[in-house]
Enzyme design. Structure first.
Site, PDB file in Angstrom:
ATOM      1  N   ASP A   1       0.864  -1.193   0.000  1.00  0.00           N
ATOM      2  CA  ASP A   1       0.000   0.000   0.000  1.00  0.00           C
ATOM      3  C   ASP A   1       0.896   1.237   0.000  1.00  0.00           C
ATOM      4  O   ASP A   1       1.839   1.340   0.801  1.00  0.00           O
ATOM      5  CB  ASP A   1      -0.897   0.000   1.242  1.00  0.00           C
ATOM      6  CG  ASP A   1      -1.928   1.107   1.191  1.00  0.00           C
ATOM      7  OD1 ASP A   1      -3.059   0.839   0.723  1.00  0.00           O
ATOM      8  OD2 ASP A   1      -1.626   2.242   1.613  1.00  0.00           O
TER       9      ASP A   1
ATOM     10  N   ASN B   1      -3.017  12.888  -4.733  1.00  0.00           N
ATOM     11  CA  ASN B   1      -4.190  13.264  -5.517  1.00  0.00           C
ATOM     12  C   ASN B   1      -4.681  14.666  -5.148  1.00  0.00           C
ATOM     13  O   ASN B   1      -5.076  15.454  -6.028  1.00  0.00           O
ATOM     14  CB  ASN B   1      -5.319  12.250  -5.310  1.00  0.00           C
ATOM     15  CG  ASN B   1      -5.060  10.937  -6.038  1.00  0.00           C
ATOM     16  OD1 ASN B   1      -4.383  10.915  -7.061  1.00  0.00           O
ATOM     17  ND2 ASN B   1      -5.570   9.845  -5.501  1.00  0.00           N
TER      18      ASN B   1
ATOM     19  N   HIS C   1      -5.495  13.867  -9.912  1.00  0.00           N
ATOM     20  CA  HIS C   1      -5.592  12.423 -10.151  1.00  0.00           C
ATOM     21  C   HIS C   1      -4.722  11.959 -11.317  1.00  0.00           C
ATOM     22  O   HIS C   1      -4.304  10.793 -11.360  1.00  0.00           O
ATOM     23  CB  HIS C   1      -7.058  12.039 -10.420  1.00  0.00           C
ATOM     24  CG  HIS C   1      -7.908  12.100  -9.188  1.00  0.00           C
ATOM     25  ND1 HIS C   1      -7.908  11.105  -8.236  1.00  0.00           N
ATOM     26  CD2 HIS C   1      -8.759  13.065  -8.736  1.00  0.00           C
ATOM     27  CE1 HIS C   1      -8.743  11.425  -7.255  1.00  0.00           C
ATOM     28  NE2 HIS C   1      -9.269  12.617  -7.532  1.00  0.00           N
TER      29      HIS C   1
ATOM     30  N   ASP D   1      -2.419   8.807 -10.931  1.00  0.00           N
ATOM     31  CA  ASP D   1      -2.423   7.642 -11.821  1.00  0.00           C
ATOM     32  C   ASP D   1      -1.008   7.331 -12.309  1.00  0.00           C
ATOM     33  O   ASP D   1      -0.618   6.160 -12.423  1.00  0.00           O
ATOM     34  CB  ASP D   1      -3.332   7.898 -13.023  1.00  0.00           C
ATOM     35  CG  ASP D   1      -4.813   7.879 -12.642  1.00  0.00           C
ATOM     36  OD1 ASP D   1      -5.132   7.425 -11.527  1.00  0.00           O
ATOM     37  OD2 ASP D   1      -5.642   8.326 -13.467  1.00  0.00           O
TER      38      ASP D   1
ATOM     39  N   ARG E   1       9.823 -14.875 -12.875  1.00  0.00           N
ATOM     40  CA  ARG E   1       8.801 -15.867 -13.243  1.00  0.00           C
ATOM     41  C   ARG E   1       8.161 -16.515 -12.028  1.00  0.00           C
ATOM     42  O   ARG E   1       7.115 -17.163 -12.149  1.00  0.00           O
ATOM     43  CB  ARG E   1       9.426 -16.945 -14.119  1.00  0.00           C
ATOM     44  CG  ARG E   1      10.580 -17.683 -13.458  1.00  0.00           C
ATOM     45  CD  ARG E   1      11.195 -18.715 -14.381  1.00  0.00           C
ATOM     46  NE  ARG E   1      10.215 -19.725 -14.765  1.00  0.00           N
ATOM     47  CZ  ARG E   1      10.478 -20.702 -15.629  1.00  0.00           C
ATOM     48  NH1 ARG E   1      11.674 -20.772 -16.199  1.00  0.00           N
ATOM     49  NH2 ARG E   1       9.562 -21.600 -15.921  1.00  0.00           N
ATOM     50  N   ASP E   2       8.783 -16.319 -10.859  1.00  0.00           N
ATOM     51  CA  ASP E   2       8.234 -16.884  -9.627  1.00  0.00           C
ATOM     52  C   ASP E   2       7.503 -15.847  -8.797  1.00  0.00           C
ATOM     53  O   ASP E   2       7.368 -15.990  -7.575  1.00  0.00           O
ATOM     54  CB  ASP E   2       9.349 -17.524  -8.790  1.00  0.00           C
ATOM     55  CG  ASP E   2       9.870 -18.800  -9.429  1.00  0.00           C
ATOM     56  OD1 ASP E   2       9.041 -19.516 -10.044  1.00  0.00           O
ATOM     57  OD2 ASP E   2      11.073 -19.070  -9.333  1.00  0.00           O
TER      58      ASP E   2
ATOM     59  N   GLU F   1      -4.696   2.271  -4.214  1.00  0.00           N
ATOM     60  CA  GLU F   1      -3.238   2.190  -4.147  1.00  0.00           C
ATOM     61  C   GLU F   1      -2.759   0.876  -3.561  1.00  0.00           C
ATOM     62  O   GLU F   1      -1.613   0.757  -3.111  1.00  0.00           O
ATOM     63  CB  GLU F   1      -2.688   3.357  -3.315  1.00  0.00           C
ATOM     64  CG  GLU F   1      -3.088   3.350  -1.840  1.00  0.00           C
ATOM     65  CD  GLU F   1      -4.391   4.089  -1.573  1.00  0.00           C
ATOM     66  OE1 GLU F   1      -4.572   4.566  -0.430  1.00  0.00           O
ATOM     67  OE2 GLU F   1      -5.244   4.172  -2.481  1.00  0.00           O
TER      68      GLU F   1
ATOM     69  N   ARG G   1      11.451   4.245  -8.325  1.00  0.00           N
ATOM     70  CA  ARG G   1      10.816   4.250  -9.645  1.00  0.00           C
ATOM     71  C   ARG G   1       9.806   5.398  -9.763  1.00  0.00           C
ATOM     72  O   ARG G   1       9.725   6.076 -10.791  1.00  0.00           O
ATOM     73  CB  ARG G   1      10.116   2.909  -9.889  1.00  0.00           C
ATOM     74  CG  ARG G   1       9.517   2.763 -11.286  1.00  0.00           C
ATOM     75  CD  ARG G   1      10.601   2.873 -12.358  1.00  0.00           C
ATOM     76  NE  ARG G   1      10.081   2.712 -13.705  1.00  0.00           N
ATOM     77  CZ  ARG G   1      10.168   1.597 -14.412  1.00  0.00           C
ATOM     78  NH1 ARG G   1      10.763   0.526 -13.887  1.00  0.00           N
ATOM     79  NH2 ARG G   1       9.688   1.544 -15.623  1.00  0.00           N
TER      80      ARG G   1
END
Length: 582
Positions: A436, A444, A449, A453, A469-470, A479, A504
């Protein structure tokens, strides 16, 4: 499929070549005028041959043939045989009857006779014909009279003849070769039907297969090819040819009702076509059995009851072509020659005019061409249906993706993960991490918004990039995100994902005043307890741990390792360096 089209067009070329062979063969038989009866008549069952020696009883015009009276008579004048060896055999079209009696009438009034039951006829391998031996014919014989009790077919009368040798009767070698070629043309479409049905489970393929088998039966029995292989009773041969034709015509109507594109036929027209097919199989099929009790009407009734099939087919095809049906155009090309030759055969069958059996060659060639062109049409329809199904599957996959994917981030949504949760748990995804974003509402409120987003998309990309892949990433809504993990070091991998999120977001969403961090609650389930947990239970426990992490200052992880089922935890935060088994 291109190779299939080339093969089918090759068959059509062979059919056209065969059609060219049919015409001279037919002309060859038509030259045998001496075989034809000179006069004919009908009478009651009590009429004797002696009473038929007078000229007033005979019709020598070549018209007015009847097969509805109890007895039909034929007369062959012997003048045309003078100077040649006398005939020894009577032959005629294979058809049902009760008895045939042959008389040799001499100039002095002497009558010699031979009488044969239906079972005495000898079919021979030169067409749909059988022969009977004549009584002795001498130089004094002026006429041969033939009495046929309960005739069921006009061609039984019109195609009768006399011959010295059986080699002079029946079909020519060219015609028999033509029939063999037509049969060969019918075999491969049947194999294609089987192949198509294994791939394309459509009823019209089955109807076409029935039609092909019926047409093969018609060529075998009406063409007389079967007698070259096995000796069968006249009654059986006489019944099978019209029965196969009725079944083939009925199957063609059933095929048409199912084959054309959706909307090519109106609902009422489709029903009419379907029930016309059922009628054609049932009613003409029954009349084809030619019971002696129905002798007075079954021949004409057969032709009149099968005629509506041609009318319904023509109307349905015109109806479908006007609606833009591509498949109907194929069918029209295939069936138009067959309808024309069927009408010609109908005219001979009703006695409108008399013609040699060699005219049937045209129908046999039209039959072969019909099946080949229809096979080409089925191949074309097969491609169309496959394209339609591929488009439908693509659309279904798109709809499935829309229903199981989050439209903003592209991750799986809650609906998808709940539907597959038991399966994924069985595959070893036993670590449940609930993520979360901290203070997301403030983003926001301060930036709108659209920026919010963008932050969610960046969070999803961070989780996706840090995964493998796991691991399976899911957006639950708002969120909140879930990551399912399996394998080794799942807790450390979950923490690496959580730590990748702020970096990121900062990279992808510039202009934020404070870094956007994330809190995480992680549940690790031991193998022994795997079957005791549902998605809702995982979520409840992970949610409680996630709120513990937020209450402890946010931007951290709390976890719990479960070995047995217990109530959700409350009141204590676990960090990566601490944890407990519950």
């Amino acid at each position: 499929m291109a190779r299939l089209r080339l093969t089918l067009w090759s068959w059509m070329a062979a059919a056209l070549l065969a059609l060219g062979l049919a015409a001279p063969a037919a002309a060859h038989n038509r030259d045998r005028t001496s075989f034809e009866p000179d006069c004919h008549a009908v009478s009651g069952a009590d009429r004797t041959a002696r009473a038929m020696t007078g000229p007033a009883a005979w019709n020598c015009s070549g018209t007015g043939w009847q097969a509805t009276a109890p007895v039909a008579w034929l007369r062959f004048d012997m003048d045309k045989w003078k100077g040649t060896p006398a005939p020894r055999q009577f032959f005629t079209r294979t058809s049902r009857h009760e008895r045939i009696t042959i008389y040799a009438l001499d100039t002095d009034g002497t009558l010699r006779s031979r009488s044969f039951a239906e079972t005495d006829g000898r079919p021979f391998a030169r067409g749909p014909v059988f022969s009977l031996s004549l009584p002795p014919v001498t130089s004094e014989t002026e006429a041969v009279l033939v009495r046929i009790d309960s005739p069921h077919s006009i061609p039984l009368l019109t195609e009768a003849g006399l011959a010295r040798h059986l080699d002079d009767a029946g079909r020519s070698v060219e015609e028999m070769m033509l029939l063999a070629m037509v049969l060969g043309m019918l075999v491969l479409p049947l194999l294609f039907d089987v192949s198509f049905y294994l791939v394309l489970r459509e009823r019209f393929v089955l109807f076409h297969a029935v039609m092909v088998v019926a047409m093969m039966g018609y060529v075998l029995f009406a063409g007389g090819v079967i007698t070259a292989v096995v000796s069968l009773p006249v009654a059986f041969l006489a019944v099978m040819a019209p029965l196969c034709w009725a079944i083939g015509c009925g199957a063609a109507l059933l095929f048409l009702s199912e084959f054309l594109e959706r909307g090519a036929l109106s609902r009422s027209m489709r029903r009419i076509t379907f029930w016309a097919g059922c009628w054609t199989i049932a009613v003409p099929g029954f009349l084809a059995l030619q019971f002696h009790a129905t002798q007075a009407f079954d021949d004409a009734a057969y032709f009149f009851t099968i005629t509506p099939a041609a009318v319904v087919v023509s109307v349905a095809l015109i109806h479908a072509i006007l609606r833009g049906s591509r498949s109907a155009k194929f069918v029209a090309v295939a069936w138009f020659p067959l309808i024309l030759t069927s009408l010609e055969r109908l005219s001979r069958g009703l006695g409108v005019y008399a013609g040699p059996s060699s005219l049937d060659s045209m129908m046999f060639v039209a039959t072969g061409m019909e099946v080949v062109v229809i096979s080409l049409a089925i191949a074309d329809r097969f491609l169309a249906i496959r394209n339609e199904r591929d488009a439908a599957l693509t659309e279904a996959r798109m709809l499935e993706q829309i229903s199981t994917r989050d439209s903003l981030t592209g991750l799986m949504n809650r609906r998808a993960i709940e539907a597959r949760f038991d399966e994924l748990l069985a595959q070893g995804f036993d670590t449940f991490a609930l993520v979360d974003l901290d203070r997301f509402k403030a983003i926001n409120d301060l930036h709108g918004h659209q920026v919010g987003d963008a932050a969610l998309i960046a969070c999803a990309n961070a989780i996706r990039a840090a995964g493998d892949r796991d691991s399976i990433a899911v957006r639950l809504g708002g969120e909140e995100f879930v990551v399912l993990l399996r394998g080794e070091r799942t807790l450390e991998r979950a923490e690496a994902m959580r730590q990748a999120i702020p970096m990121r977001i900062a990279k992808d969403v510039p202009g934020l005043e404070l870094p956007v961090t994330a809190s995480m609650g992680v549940i690790m389930l031991a193998r022994a307890a795997r079957q005791t947990m549902q998605f809702a239970e995982f979520y409840a426990r992970a949610d409680a741990l996630m709120y513990e992490a937020k209450a402890s200052g946010r931007n951290r992880l709390a976890y719990e390792r479960l070995t047995v089922f217990s109530e959700p935890p409350a009141g204590r935060r676990r960090t990566p360096s601490e944890g407990r088994a519950a």
